[in-house]
Design a protein around this motif. Structure first.
Motif, short mmCIF file in Angstrom:
data_model
loop_
_atom_site.label_atom_id
_atom_site.label_comp_id
_atom_site.label_asym_id
_atom_site.label_seq_id
_atom_site.Cartn_x
_atom_site.Cartn_y
_atom_site.Cartn_z
N THR A 1 41.44 39.61 40.69
CA THR A 1 42.17 39.35 41.92
C THR A 1 43.28 40.35 42.14
O THR A 1 43.49 40.84 43.24
CB THR A 1 42.76 37.91 41.87
N SER A 2 44.04 40.65 41.06
CA SER A 2 45.18 41.55 41.21
C SER A 2 44.76 42.92 41.66
O SER A 2 45.41 43.54 42.50
CB SER A 2 45.95 41.65 39.89
N ALA B 1 47.84 37.31 43.74
CA ALA B 1 46.68 36.42 43.65
C ALA B 1 46.72 35.37 44.75
O ALA B 1 45.68 34.95 45.28
CB ALA B 1 46.64 35.74 42.28
#
Length: 699
Positions: free
Chosen positions: A2-3, A283
C-alpha cells in the motif's frame, strides 16, 4: 504494498547529485620521547609547587592530523566504547560500508567519536561510504575538517535520492534527520550544493516541516535560489523519467520497501515513529504534505539537538528497549539545550560509562552534568551554548574534545572558537593576557579513571600548599575584613566559575586559622586562579600519557616502549600510597604485574607526569631542578610503598607493602623543554648518577 502504491501517486522529481570525490591523506602522530634510564623515583603533580603543576596541552588542543601531509594515525590499538577496533580496520578494499562505519557506532560520546577519527584516513573513509552510511556517520558528531566537504556532498546526494526512491512524505522525515544532525554551517553548504544542482526546490522546497526547521535556524530557502535552467537539464529529466518507469515495477517496489525498512530501523525513535505515522496515513489515504511529520513528533523531541543519536546508537551497550527508553526519558526530563551541552561537554564522563553493564548509568550521568552546567551558565547561558554548538562543526569539535572548560570558554567567547581557544591558552606556561578564567572543581572529577572528588581535593590541596605567589597574612582579623563574597567578584572575575570555588577555599582556610590548623595564609585571587589553571592543565597531560601507556600495554611485549618488563601489566591511576615520612599521596600511575608469578612480590613500577617550564633553565640550574624532582619522586613514590587500594591486595599476595622496581619521571616536552639539548642530556645523566632508580623522560 500500500505504501509504495500511494507513494507512486506523489510527484516525482530530483536526480542524483554527482559527488566530487577527494582523496587527501592523513598524518602520522608518532610520539617523540627522549629518555635516559636512571633508577630513582618520581614526583607526582601533588608534590610540586604551582609551577610544577604545568602540564601538557589540554585535550582541546589535540586537533586532527594535517591532512595535507599524509601519513598514519597515533600508534597503538584504536578503541571506542570500551571495545578495541579490529587491527584490519578500515579495509577499504572490501567495499563494505557497514564494516567501515561499525567502530564509530560503538562510541559513547562525541569526544570518543572525534578521537577515533585521529586513527584513520577520514577523507578516504567517507569517500568509501555510500550516501546513507555517510549520513549516519555525520549524525554521530563533528567530522574532521579534511573530510567535511565530501560529507556535505553525500548528504545532499542522499536527500535527492531519498526523495526519488521513497517519495516526498518519507523523504521529509529523513531530511529532518539530516538537518537535526548537522551544524548550521554544514546545512548552509548542503543547501548551496542542492541549489547549484537545481535540486533544492524539487526536494526540501516541497517539505513544509523542513522549511519550518530551516526558518527557525535562520536559513530561509529564498536565500538559496536554484540556478537557472541549462541544456543538460533535459537529459537529466529523461534519465529521471526512465528511473521512474523502473521504480514502478513490483520488484523495484519490494526492493525499495526493504531498503526503507532497514534504514528506518537505524534511525532514533522519534524518526521511526514519524515514518510509521507516514506509512499509516498513506495507507488510509489521509495525508497532506508536512502535517503527518509535524504531528508525529513530540513537542520536546521535534528539532532534536546534535548528538542525541548517542542515546540510541548503542551497539553493545544495552538492548534496544533500554536505548529507546533512555532517549524518551532524556527528552522528557532534560531540555534539549541542557542535554546537548551535557553530551558534548561530558566526554570523559561518558567514556567512563562505555562498558556494556553501565548503559543504564549514562542518562543519570548526563542529567548530573546538565545540572552542573545549568548551575554555572544559567538557563539562558545553556541555550546560548546550545546555539553555539549547533552553529558550527568546529565549535562542536572544540567542546567535544575540550570538555567543560572548552564549553565555558566557548560561551564566554560568544561562540567564537578562535577567541575561546585564546581564552584556553591563558592557562599555558608563558602565556600572556592574564590567567585562565575557565573551569570549576567538579569539571576535574573523573570517577571512571579513579579521579574522585576526594582525590582531586587532596591533590589540589598539595598543589596549593606548595604554590608560589602572594598570600594574605595569617591574621584572622585581616582575613575577616577582606572576606570575599560570591556575589561581589573583583574586576575581571565576573562570571568566572572559579570565583565561587575561591570563596569556598578562602572560607575553609579562614576556619582552619580560627582552629589553629594551618601554617600559611590563603593565596590571593590572582595566584590562586593561575595555580588552578596549571592544575587542570596537568590533569589533561596525565590523561594523554595514560592513553599512551594503555596503547603500549596492548602491544606484544617485544614491541613495548614503556612496559616491556611486564608479562601482563595492569595500569592503575591515582592509587593511594603511603610512607611514614611522607604520609598519604596519590600516584599518577602505578603499574603492577598481573601475570603468573614466581615466588616473591610482583613487579611494581610508578609513573609521575610533570609539566614544568624548563625552557629558561640551562647548565647547573637545569641539573639542580631535575635532581630535586627526582629526589622528591623517590621520597614519595619509590623504594617501598604501602599500597592503600584493597583491590590490588590479591596481586600483592595479601601484603600491602611492595618494593618499587622503577620510577619514571615524565616531563612534558615541546615548548617547555630547555633550548639546548646538550644541557638536557647532561642533566639527565647527572640525575641518573646521583638519584639511581629513576628513568627520566621528555614526552
Amino acid at each position: 504494498m500500500t505504501s509504495t502504491r500511494a507513494e507512486a501517486l506523489a510527484p516525482r522529481w530530483a536526480v542524483l547529485l554527482l559527488a566530487v570525490l577527494l582523496t587527501p591523506g592523513c598524518v602520522t602522530l608518532a610520539p617523540r620521547t627522549l629518555s635516559l634510564q636512571t633508577p630513582a623515583s618520581l614526583a607526582s603533580t601533588e608534590t610540586g609547587g604551582s609551577e610544577r603543576l604545568h602540564r601538557q596541552r589540554g585535550a582541546w588542543e589535540l586537533g586532527p592530523p594535517d591532512a595535507a601531509s599524509g601519513g598514519t594515525a597515533t600508534p597503538g590499538p584504536a578503541t571506542c566504547g570500551g571495545r578495541t577496533v579490529s587491527p584490519g580496520w578500515p579495509d577499504f578494499s572490501s567495499g563494505d560500508a557497514k564494516a567501515l562505519l561499525a567502530p564509530f557506532l560503538t562510541c559513547t560520546s562525541p569526544a570518543e567519536y572525534v578521537a577515533l577519527q585521529q586513527r584513520v584516513d577520514m577523507p578516504r573513509l567517507v569517500e568509501a561510504l555510500d550516501d546513507w552510511h555517510a549520513v549516519r556517520l555525520g549524525a554521530l558528531g563533528p567530522v574532521r575538517e579534511d573530510a567535511a566537504p565530501l560529507l556535505q556532498r553525500q548528504r545532499a546526494s542522499f536527500l535527492v535520492t531519498a526523495t526519488e526512491r521513497y517519495g516526498l512524505a518519507y523523504a521529509e522525515v529523513f531530511a529532518l534527520f539530516v538537518l537535526h544532525s548537522a551544524h548550521d554551517d554544514e546545512v548552509d553548504e548542503v543547501l548551496r550544493l542542492l541549489a547549484r544542482g537545481k535540486q533544492l526546490g524539487q526536494t526540501l522546497g516541497l517539505m513544509p516541516s523542513v522549511r519550518e526547521e530551516l526558518e527557525r535556524r535562520g536559513m530561509s530557502l529564498p536565500a538559496y535560489p536554484d540556478r537557472a535552467e541549462q541544456s543538460d537539464d533535459v537529459l537529466r529529466g529523461l534519465g529521471r523519467a526512465a528511473r521512474d518507469v523502473l521504480s514502478t515495477s513490483p520488484g523495484s517496489d519490494g526492493a525499495r520497501y526493504t531498503e526503507l525498512s532497514a534504514r528506518r530501523a537505524q534511525l532514533p525513535p522519534p524518526y521511526q515513529h514519524a515514518l510509521h505515522e507516514v506509512e499509516r496515513a498513506l495507507a488510509l489515504r489521509h495525508f497532506s504534505a508536512g502535517s503527518v511529520v509535524v504531528g508525529s513528533f513530540d513537542a520536546v523531541t521535534f528539532g532534536v539537538p546534535l548528538g542525541f543519536y548517542y542515546l540510541v546508537a548503542s551497539t553493545g551497550h544495552g538492548t534496544y528497549a533500554l536505548s529507546q527508553g533512555q532517549y524518551e526519558q532524556a527528552t522528557r526530563e532534560l531540555a534539549p539545550a541542557v542535554l546537548l551541552g551535557a553530551l558534548y561537554a561530558g566526554g570523559k564522563g561518558l567514556r567512563a560509562l562505555s562498558q556494556a553493564r553501565a548503559a543504564e548509568l549514562r542518562l543519570p550521568a548526563l542529567q548530573e552534568l546538565g545540572r552542573q552546567l545549568e548551575a554555572r551558565l544559567g538557563v539562558d547561558g545553556l541555550r546560548e551554548l546550545a546555539r553555539d554548538l549547533r552553529a558550527s562543526r568546529e565549535a562542536g569539535r572544540f567542546v567535544a574534545v575540550g570538555g567543560v572548560d572548552a564549553a565555558l570558554a566557548l560561551r564566554e567567547a560568544r561562540g567564537d572558537v578562535a577567541r575561546a581557544q585564546a581564552l584556553i591558552s591563558r592557562s599555558r606556561p608563558g602565556a600572556t593576557g592574564g590567567p585562565s578564567r575557565l573551569g570549576g572543581l567538579v569539571s576535574l572529577v573523573d570517577e571512571g579513571a579513579g579521579l574522585t572528588r576526594e582525590v582531586v581535593e587532596a591533590r589540589l590541596a598539595l598543589a596549593e600548599l606548595e604554590a608560589t605567589g602572594p598570600r594574605l597574612p595569617r591574621d584572622v582579623a585581616v582575613l575577616e575584613k577582606q572576606r570575599p563574597a560570591v556575589d561581589a567578584p573583583p574586576p575581571g572575575a565576573e562570571g568566572n566559575p572559579r570565583w565561587s570555588e575561591y570563596v569556598a577555599y578562602y572560607e575553609k582556610r579562614l576556619g582552619e586559622f580560627e582552629q589553629g590548623k594551618t601554617a600559611q595564609g590563603p593565596l590571593r585571587w590572582a595566584p590562586y586562579e593561575l595555580m588552578r589553571g596549571w592544575f587542570a592543565r596537568g590533569l589533561a597531560f596525565e590523561r594523554l600519557m595514560v592513553a599512551l601507556l594503555e596503547a603500549d600495554a596492548a602491544l606484544p611485549r617485544a614491541q613495548r616502549r614503556f612496559l616491556g618488563a611486564f608479562a601482563r601489566p595492569r595500569i592503575e591511576r591515582y592509587v593511594g600510597v603511603k610512607k611514614p615520612e611522607s604520609g598519604l599521596r596519590y600516584a599518577d600511575v602505578l603499574v603492577i604485574e598481573e601475570g603468573e608469578l614466581a615466588e616473591g612480590p610482583p613487579r611494581v613500577e610508578t609513573f609521575s607526569f610533570k609539566s614544568r617550564d624548563l625552557s629558561g633553565l640551562q647548565g647547573p640550574a637545569l641539573k639542580a631542578q631535575m635532581k630535586a624532582d627526582a629526589r622528591e619522586a623517590l621520597g614519595y613514590y619509590g623504594e617501598t610503598l604501602d599500597i592503600r587500594r584493597p583491590s590490588l591486595l590479591p596481586l600483592l599476595r595479601k601484603h600491602s607493602r611492595a618494593p618499587i622496581s622503577k620510577v619514571r619521571l615524565v616531563y612534558e616536552g615541546g615548548p617547555l623543554m630547555p633550548k639546548n639539548m646538550d644541557d638536557v642530556t647532561s642533566a639527565m645523566r647527572a640525575t641518573g648518577q646521583e638519584v639511581p632508580g629513576v628513568e627520566v623522560l621528555f614526552q
